[in-house]
Each structure stands twice: as C-alpha cells, then as structure tokens.
Scaffold this active site. Structure first.
Site, PDB file in Angstrom:
ATOM      1  N   ALA A  58     -11.626  51.206  -3.574  1.00 17.10           N
ATOM      2  CA  ALA A  58     -13.170  50.992  -3.118  1.00 17.10           C
ATOM      3  C   ALA A  58     -13.735  50.259  -4.029  1.00 17.10           C
ATOM      4  O   ALA A  58     -13.247  49.842  -5.620  1.00 17.10           O
ATOM      5  CB  ALA A  58     -14.559  52.435  -2.686  1.00 17.10           C
ATOM      6  N   GLU A  83      -7.898  56.317   1.592  1.00 16.90           N
ATOM      7  CA  GLU A  83      -8.526  57.218   2.442  1.00 16.90           C
ATOM      8  C   GLU A  83      -9.122  56.443   4.099  1.00 16.90           C
ATOM      9  O   GLU A  83      -8.791  57.352   5.062  1.00 16.90           O
ATOM     10  CB  GLU A  83      -9.762  57.538   2.113  1.00 16.90           C
ATOM     11  CG  GLU A  83     -10.193  58.713   1.278  1.00 16.90           C
ATOM     12  CD  GLU A  83     -11.728  58.676   0.337  1.00 16.90           C
ATOM     13  OE1 GLU A  83     -11.751  56.936  -0.241  1.00 16.90           O
ATOM     14  OE2 GLU A  83     -11.717  59.716   0.546  1.00 16.90           O
ATOM     15  N   GLU A 126      -9.848  58.301  -8.577  1.00 22.88           N
ATOM     16  CA  GLU A 126     -10.393  58.417  -8.441  1.00 22.88           C
ATOM     17  C   GLU A 126     -11.058  59.337 -10.130  1.00 22.88           C
ATOM     18  O   GLU A 126     -12.189  59.057 -10.340  1.00 22.88           O
ATOM     19  CB  GLU A 126     -11.943  59.119  -7.252  1.00 22.88           C
ATOM     20  CG  GLU A 126     -11.718  58.415  -6.275  1.00 22.88           C
ATOM     21  CD  GLU A 126     -10.374  58.235  -5.443  1.00 22.88           C
ATOM     22  OE1 GLU A 126      -9.545  58.607  -5.521  1.00 22.88           O
ATOM     23  OE2 GLU A 126     -10.668  57.708  -4.123  1.00 22.88           O
ATOM     24  N   GLY A 144     -10.377  54.711  -1.945  1.00 24.03           N
ATOM     25  CA  GLY A 144     -10.665  54.342  -0.698  1.00 24.03           C
ATOM     26  C   GLY A 144     -10.054  54.248   0.558  1.00 24.03           C
ATOM     27  O   GLY A 144      -9.958  54.053   1.595  1.00 24.03           O
TER      28      GLY A 144
END
Lengths: 258, 257
Positions: free
Chosen positions: A66, A112, A132, A109
């Site tokens: 992300a 994901e 993360e 991300g």
C-alpha cells in the site's frame, strides 16, 4: 475505455483485463487506485460482454504494497471516519470470476488485493508476504483473515509474525495460490484459464462462486442447504435445459447465460 | 568498484575474478556481498550473454577465510547471510556461468565451482572437499550439486574422505567439461565463453531454469515445464533467426533475444 489514472482496462473475446499501472512505485496501492479498481470491477460485472475478469500487475511487481506516504499521518479516528475499507468490502461482491496473475512482488495491500481474486496464478519468481508487522501495524484489508482461512492458523501466524516473503512454490504448497507458471506466461495462462471458465454456463459459474464463499463461513448443514437452493435455482435457467439437451444429443452446449 | 573481486565485461562475456590472491581467494563476508552484486550486475546487463568466474593468482578459491571468522560466530547464519544468497543468485541467473578453475578449488571454493553451469579446469587445478578435515560438512549447495554431478556413491567418497582430486580425475568423474594445459587455459576459457555468448541465450536460460527444476519434479511436471518453455522459446527472435538461417543455408546470428 474509461479514463483511469492508476489502472489500465480492456476487453477482448469476453475477457476483461485490469492491469495495475503505477509501475514507477511498483504498483503501490493508493486510495484513488482502489476507487478506480472498484469502478472497473463493478462496470465489468454489469457488462454483458464480459464473462470473466483478469487482474494483473507489471513484470516486476503485481503490487509491492500500500502507499505508505498516504497513511503515515493517519489516526484511528481519521481512518474510522474515512472508512476506506468499504470499497474493499464491495470488491467481495463481484459476481463474475476474477483470475489474478501475479508477477514479482506481491506484498501487503498488494497481497490483499491478489487475495480478492477467485483464482490466483503466480510466476515462478513471484514473492508473497505481509510485511506490515515490520512497520508496526498489521494487515487491514482482510490479509490476516484470508491467509488464516487459506493456510490454517499455525502457518498463517508464522508468516504474519515474521513478515518475510514466501516463494510462489510455498504459496502453492499452502493452498494460497492455484498454479505456478513461467514468468513470461503467467498473464497468458490466466487469460487462457479465464477463457475456459468463460465458456462454461455463466449462471452456474456465478452460483458456484457464491456457494463456495458461503461454505467458508457456513456450517456444513447450512452450506448444503444453501447449495441446494442454488442447485434448484439453476433449473429455472435456459442454460440448464440447453446443457442437458446437448448432453443427451452428444453435442457441445451453447450457453447464453440466461 | 569492488575490493575483493574484479568485474569486467569483454565483448559479450562478464568476467568475475576472485581477487585476494595472497589469501588464495578465500571468502570473506565482504566477498559474498560483492559476488552477489557482481552476479546481479551481469544478470541485469542485457549485453552480457555468458559469465566466467575465475580466481586471481594460483588458486581458484580456497573456501572460507578461517582467519577472518569471528569467534562464536553462528556458522548457520554465516551461510544464510553470505554463501546461500550467492549460490541462489548464480542458479537464478538465466545465462550460462562457467567456472574457470585455474588452481585449487577447496571447500566452499569447490561449492562455488559446482554451482556454476560449466567447469573448465586447468591441468594444474585441483578440487578438494576440505570441510571434513576441520570436522565440518560440505555447504553452499555442495551436498545438493555434488551427488547430482557425480552420483551418490562417488559424492560420499569425495565428501567423507576429503581426498584431493586432480583435474584429470575430475574429468573422469564428469565434474568438469574439459581440462586444458596451463598455457592455453585462459585462451580456451575465452573461446568457450565466446561460443556460449553467441548462442540463443534465452533458450539457454530456459534450459537452465527447467533442468534445475527437474530435480524436484516428476515426469508430468517436467512435461508441462517443457511445454511452457517451448512456447516461450518459440516466440523468441533467435528461434526465427535459427529457422531462417536453416532455410537460407547460412550460419545463424543469434542476438540472445
């Protein structure tokens, strides 16, 4: 097609393609990208011409994570008010088959997002991971939950706690992805698979997808009741009549998705 | 650019020379890092279509520099951080890598030679599985590559007995592609590398990728790998060039693409 800034879209032979297109930042996922992704997915889901959707990144990275710059000053309250994951929730409502093709890095991300695909093909040199924890946070768009449901509690914790990358072969071994393919052919392989799925009865494809996802959370009994209703439902379709007639007549069926 | 090795490209060949001749090119942690950088550099450079690894002075590589290892070091971590990334980078490089074994290749120095795709040995070269003489086990891929190259029984002999192998013996065991007299050694290596560098590099890379994978695959998997590799190779410029040259009865001029 639409004027997207962070993704590229196209339709060919009934297969829609969505390519993440921020190659200079290894396709780091920012909020505008998620908004555009959702818009593209939802419009393809409504488009009768589209039978399946292929989701890809670039050669070096599917998506390396992300966009950290975007969120580093956020607070718990600002995130609650922003409610950004609402868009992610809507990604889970897409009815058509989504085939993901992963090249290179697929982290955080990006991982994901890849897990939002129904079927995942990965290049031999692809790497998956949730780093993360190394940034003092944890996955927030379903990573913890989906990884646990895919690989089981023990393995999921091991990966999530370390935050280290797993190879495509490891991801395959733990049931996180479907196939490992040569990097040169992974997108091609996903499109080929999408074409085969596209040739199947579209309503069956749709209700099978719905039932498989329900069965993850339902008890066996509830899941089977749900399955039964969908099975009955298909008998109200033209494609069921055509499919069984073609079978008896020993010819290929011509499905219309009706 | 580098302290412990030298890197240069000549024509289409990259030359990586282990360059601590006074220490018989023994590995240090800096050398591991520099080797990984050099291998990555050769991998990235699309003009490079063959890679030679050799040693400066009289040795190819004498293995770990035992004088440099700090007391109490975790040998496992030395491998994980130093040697293993180097071996992985060599295997991942989809270009032919030649170990030009100019002198002794001992311990991890032998492992380095084994991780290459070809070994050309000078007549004065020798190989030795030195680990056992200090109570250690072969590492850096040695236990993987050696039995695959010479067979299990011979690999056990070499690894456990730790006897020195001459270049001639290495040839007999199938460990080296050829042996060359000391005088002609560098010239022969250059000719061999040049030959490889003018071949269809993409196809060589695919052969390397899937031959390596064959060791951990069954027949059905390898049949599928071959199908994928052939599709990729079939779309290469060099395949077209090969076809045209065959029809036009001329020598192909491969570009590696």
């Amino acid at each position: 097609m639409s004027n997207y800034e962070t993704i590229l879209t196209s339709i060919e032979d009934g297969i829609a393609s969505i390519q993440l297109n921020r190659p200079r930042v290894l396709n780091a996922i920012n909020r505008p990208m998620v908004t555009e992704l959702l818009d593209a997915f939802e419009s393809f889901d409504r488009n009768d011409e589209v039978k399946a959707i292929v989701l890809t990144g670039s050669e070096r990275a599917f998506a390396a994570g992300a966009d950290i710059d975007e969120m580093k000053e956020d607070t718990a309250v600002s995130l609650e008010l922003l409610n950004q994951f609402k868009e992610w929730d809507r990604l889970a409502t897409i009815k058509k088959p989504i085939i993901g093709a992963v090249n290179g890095y697929c982290f955080g991300g990006g991982f994901e997002l890849a897990l939002c695909a129904d079927i995942l093909f990965a290049a031999e040199n692809a790497q998956f991971g949730f780093p993360e924890i190394k940034l003092g946070v944890m996955p927030g768009a379903g990573g913890t939950v989906k990884l646990t449901k895919l690989m089981g509690q023990k393995k999921a914790l091991e990966w999530l706690w370390l935050g280290d990358p797993m190879t495509a072969d490891e991801a395959l071994q733990y049931g996180v992805i479907n196939r490992v393919i040569a990097p040169e052919l992974v997108v091609d392989g996903a499109k080929k698979y999408a074409k085969i799925v596209a040739s199947r009865a579209p309503l069956s494809t749709r209700l099978i997808k719905e039932t498989v996802y329900k069965s993850i959370d339902y008890s066996t009994h509830e899941g089977m009741q749900f399955e039964r209703k969908n099975f009955y439902l298909l008998f109200s379709s033209q494609d069921q009549k055509e499919g069984m007639k073609a079978f008896v007549e020993k010819r290929p069926a011509e499905f219309k998705g009706k | 650019m580098f302290e412990t090795i030298s890197y240069e490209t000549r024509g289409k060949t990259a030359w990586i020379t282990l360059n601590r001749p006074d220490k018989l090119n023994a590995f240090t942690s800096l050398m591991h890092k520099e080797m990984v950088s050099a291998i990555k550099e050769a991998n990235k450079d699309s003009n490079v279509r063959a890679v030679v690894i050799t040693g400066a002075g009289r040795a190819f590589c004498s293995g770990q520099d035992l004088t440099g290892s700090p007391e109490g070091a975790d040998y496992g971590d030395v491998l994980r951080k130093g040697y293993n990334p180097m071996v992985q980078a060599l295997v991942a490089m989809e270009k032919p890598v030649i170990a030009a074994v100019n002198g002794v290749a001992a311990g991890a120095g032998m492992s380095l030679a084994l991780a290459c795709d070809f070994r050309i040995a000078s007549e004065k070269a020798s190989f030795i599985e030195a680990f056992i003489h200090v109570g250690l086990v072969p590492d850096s891929g040695n236990l993987y590559f050696l039995p695959r190259l010479v067979g299990h029984a011979k690999a056990m002999e070499l690894a456990v007995l730790g006897e020195k192998i001459t270049a001639q013996q290495a040839k007999e065991f199938g460990l080296v592609t050829k042996t060359v007299s000391e005088e002609e050694f560098m010239l022969e290596v250059e000719i061999f590398a040049e030959k490889l560098a003018n071949m269809p590099t993409k196809a060589i890379g695919l052969i390397k990728r899937y031959m390596n994978k064959s060791w951990e695959s069954d027949l059905n998997e390898v049949l599928e790998y071959e199908a994928q590799a052939q599709k990729i190779a079939g779309e290469s410029a060099d395949h077209q060039e090969g076809l045209h040259a065959f029809i036009e009865k001329r020598k192909p001029a491969f570009t590696g693409k």
